[in-house]
Scaffold this motif. Structure first.
Motif, PDB file in Angstrom:
ATOM      1  N   ARG A 141      70.626  35.028 -38.199  1.00 24.36           N
ATOM      2  CA  ARG A 141      69.834  34.199 -39.133  1.00 24.36           C
ATOM      3  C   ARG A 141      70.578  34.014 -40.454  1.00 24.36           C
ATOM      4  O   ARG A 141      70.597  32.910 -41.013  1.00 24.36           O
ATOM      5  CB  ARG A 141      68.477  34.846 -39.407  1.00 24.36           C
ATOM      6  CG  ARG A 141      67.388  34.494 -38.436  1.00 24.36           C
ATOM      7  CD  ARG A 141      66.002  34.896 -38.920  1.00 24.36           C
ATOM      8  NE  ARG A 141      65.920  36.237 -39.485  1.00 24.36           N
ATOM      9  CZ  ARG A 141      65.657  37.341 -38.792  1.00 24.36           C
ATOM     10  NH1 ARG A 141      65.442  37.262 -37.487  1.00 24.36           N
ATOM     11  NH2 ARG A 141      65.584  38.506 -39.378  1.00 24.36           N
ATOM     12  N   GLU A 142      71.151  35.082 -40.958  1.00 25.76           N
ATOM     13  CA  GLU A 142      71.869  35.022 -42.243  1.00 25.76           C
ATOM     14  C   GLU A 142      73.070  34.077 -42.154  1.00 25.76           C
ATOM     15  O   GLU A 142      73.292  33.257 -43.041  1.00 25.76           O
ATOM     16  CB  GLU A 142      72.315  36.426 -42.646  1.00 25.76           C
ATOM     17  CG  GLU A 142      72.724  36.574 -44.075  1.00 25.76           C
ATOM     18  CD  GLU A 142      71.568  36.538 -45.055  1.00 25.76           C
ATOM     19  OE1 GLU A 142      71.837  36.245 -46.229  1.00 25.76           O
ATOM     20  OE2 GLU A 142      70.415  36.791 -44.667  1.00 25.76           O
ATOM     21  N   TRP A 145      71.879  30.492 -41.937  1.00 27.71           N
ATOM     22  CA  TRP A 145      71.425  30.034 -43.257  1.00 27.71           C
ATOM     23  C   TRP A 145      72.619  29.666 -44.131  1.00 27.71           C
ATOM     24  O   TRP A 145      72.616  28.623 -44.792  1.00 27.71           O
ATOM     25  CB  TRP A 145      70.594  31.129 -43.921  1.00 27.71           C
ATOM     26  CG  TRP A 145      70.254  30.816 -45.340  1.00 27.71           C
ATOM     27  CD1 TRP A 145      69.283  29.968 -45.782  1.00 27.71           C
ATOM     28  CD2 TRP A 145      70.901  31.320 -46.509  1.00 27.71           C
ATOM     29  NE1 TRP A 145      69.283  29.922 -47.160  1.00 27.71           N
ATOM     30  CE2 TRP A 145      70.266  30.743 -47.630  1.00 27.71           C
ATOM     31  CE3 TRP A 145      71.958  32.201 -46.706  1.00 27.71           C
ATOM     32  CZ2 TRP A 145      70.666  31.018 -48.931  1.00 27.71           C
ATOM     33  CZ3 TRP A 145      72.347  32.475 -48.002  1.00 27.71           C
ATOM     34  CH2 TRP A 145      71.709  31.886 -49.096  1.00 27.71           C
ATOM     35  N   ILE A 146      73.657  30.484 -44.125  1.00 28.86           N
ATOM     36  CA  ILE A 146      74.851  30.189 -44.926  1.00 28.86           C
ATOM     37  C   ILE A 146      75.498  28.897 -44.436  1.00 28.86           C
ATOM     38  O   ILE A 146      75.930  28.061 -45.237  1.00 28.86           O
ATOM     39  CB  ILE A 146      75.855  31.359 -44.872  1.00 28.86           C
ATOM     40  CG1 ILE A 146      75.273  32.598 -45.559  1.00 28.86           C
ATOM     41  CG2 ILE A 146      77.176  30.977 -45.545  1.00 28.86           C
ATOM     42  CD1 ILE A 146      76.085  33.870 -45.343  1.00 28.86           C
ATOM     43  N   GLN A 147      75.564  28.700 -43.120  1.00 31.83           N
ATOM     44  CA  GLN A 147      76.191  27.500 -42.559  1.00 31.83           C
ATOM     45  C   GLN A 147      75.488  26.214 -42.970  1.00 31.83           C
ATOM     46  O   GLN A 147      76.105  25.154 -42.967  1.00 31.83           O
ATOM     47  CB  GLN A 147      76.229  27.579 -41.030  1.00 31.83           C
ATOM     48  CG  GLN A 147      77.273  28.518 -40.501  1.00 31.83           C
ATOM     49  CD  GLN A 147      77.267  28.586 -38.993  1.00 31.83           C
ATOM     50  OE1 GLN A 147      76.257  28.330 -38.337  1.00 31.83           O
ATOM     51  NE2 GLN A 147      78.398  28.947 -38.421  1.00 31.83           N
ATOM     52  N   GLU A 148      74.209  26.308 -43.317  1.00 36.07           N
ATOM     53  CA  GLU A 148      73.490  25.106 -43.739  1.00 36.07           C
ATOM     54  C   GLU A 148      74.050  24.528 -45.036  1.00 36.07           C
ATOM     55  O   GLU A 148      74.007  23.324 -45.241  1.00 36.07           O
ATOM     56  CB  GLU A 148      72.005  25.412 -43.909  1.00 36.07           C
ATOM     57  CG  GLU A 148      71.273  25.605 -42.605  1.00 36.07           C
ATOM     58  CD  GLU A 148      69.792  25.868 -42.809  1.00 36.07           C
ATOM     59  OE1 GLU A 148      69.258  25.576 -43.904  1.00 36.07           O
ATOM     60  OE2 GLU A 148      69.161  26.361 -41.858  1.00 36.07           O
ATOM     61  N   THR A 158      78.593  34.968 -50.034  1.00 33.85           N
ATOM     62  CA  THR A 158      77.409  34.840 -50.884  1.00 33.85           C
ATOM     63  C   THR A 158      77.394  36.013 -51.860  1.00 33.85           C
ATOM     64  O   THR A 158      77.971  37.062 -51.601  1.00 33.85           O
ATOM     65  CB  THR A 158      76.089  34.832 -50.083  1.00 33.85           C
ATOM     66  OG1 THR A 158      75.951  36.064 -49.387  1.00 33.85           O
ATOM     67  CG2 THR A 158      76.019  33.667 -49.125  1.00 33.85           C
TER      68      THR A 158
END
Length: 192
Positions: A141-142, A145-148, A158
């Motif tokens: 999930r993390e 989220w970063i790839q978005e 991050t």
């Protein structure tokens, strides 16, 4: 670095020629910096030291697909580094030499992978490595989220104290004044 590696982790590494690791370590760079290049240098050193120690744990010999034994080599590929106050989470893949280039590419492009946690034991240079099933979904999930927001290149980065800035999905690494979208003439309230 001394490693205590679980049998599950060793079996996964021998079977697939690769594992994805997540290390949680203190972040104390000298000199003090929260810049991604500093975090990446420390993360790469940790991943390389871990990989060298892991090879020693394997006894420098692995079985190849043809069941012949040979001296092993390995490569650590940094996937992401996250700064959380005085901690750094380092996500990296370890590839043994018998892991094919095609499989490496597949693993490199995969967000969801089994996670093997690297945990420091005490204040010395000893680490425990275990397969941690509950981390699989959290890490996936993390990274998703970063790839978005981060369109590359990897490794991802991050920082919870100094949020990362992006210009069209590219992480801003240098002086913000060098990027058109952050120049003073484009800031609200700027007068020419």
């Amino acid at each position: 670095m001394q490693l205590n590696v679980s049998p599950v982790t060793l079996a996964a590494l021998k079977a697939d020629g690769t594992i994805r690791c997540l290390a949680d370590v203190k972040y104390q760079p000298v000199p003090a910096s929260r810049h991604s290049s500093t975090a990446f240098a420390l993360a790469r050193n940790l991943a390389e030291e871990f990989t060298t120690a892991l090879l020693a744990q394997l006894g420098h010999v692995t079985a190849t697909p043809s069941n012949t034994c040979k001296t092993a080599s390995a490569q650590a590929q940094l996937y992401a580094a996250q700064l959380r106050r005085n901690r750094m989470l380092v996500c990296f893949d370890v590839f043994l030499d018998h892991c094919t280039p095609e499989f490496r590419r597949e693993i490199d492009e995969t967000v969801a992978r089994p996670i093997h946690a690297v945990t420091k034991l005490g204040d010395d240079n000893r680490y425990q490595v275990d397969r941690k099933l509950p981390l699989d979904a959290r890490v996936a999930r993390e990274i998703a989220w970063i790839q978005e927001v981060d369109k590359g290149p990897r490794p991802y980065f991050t920082d919870d104290m100094t949020p990362t800035c992006y210009d069209d999905g590219i992480r801003v690494e240098d002086n913000l004044e060098d990027y058109p979208c952050f120049s003073p003439s484009r800031r609200p309230g700027h007068q020419k």
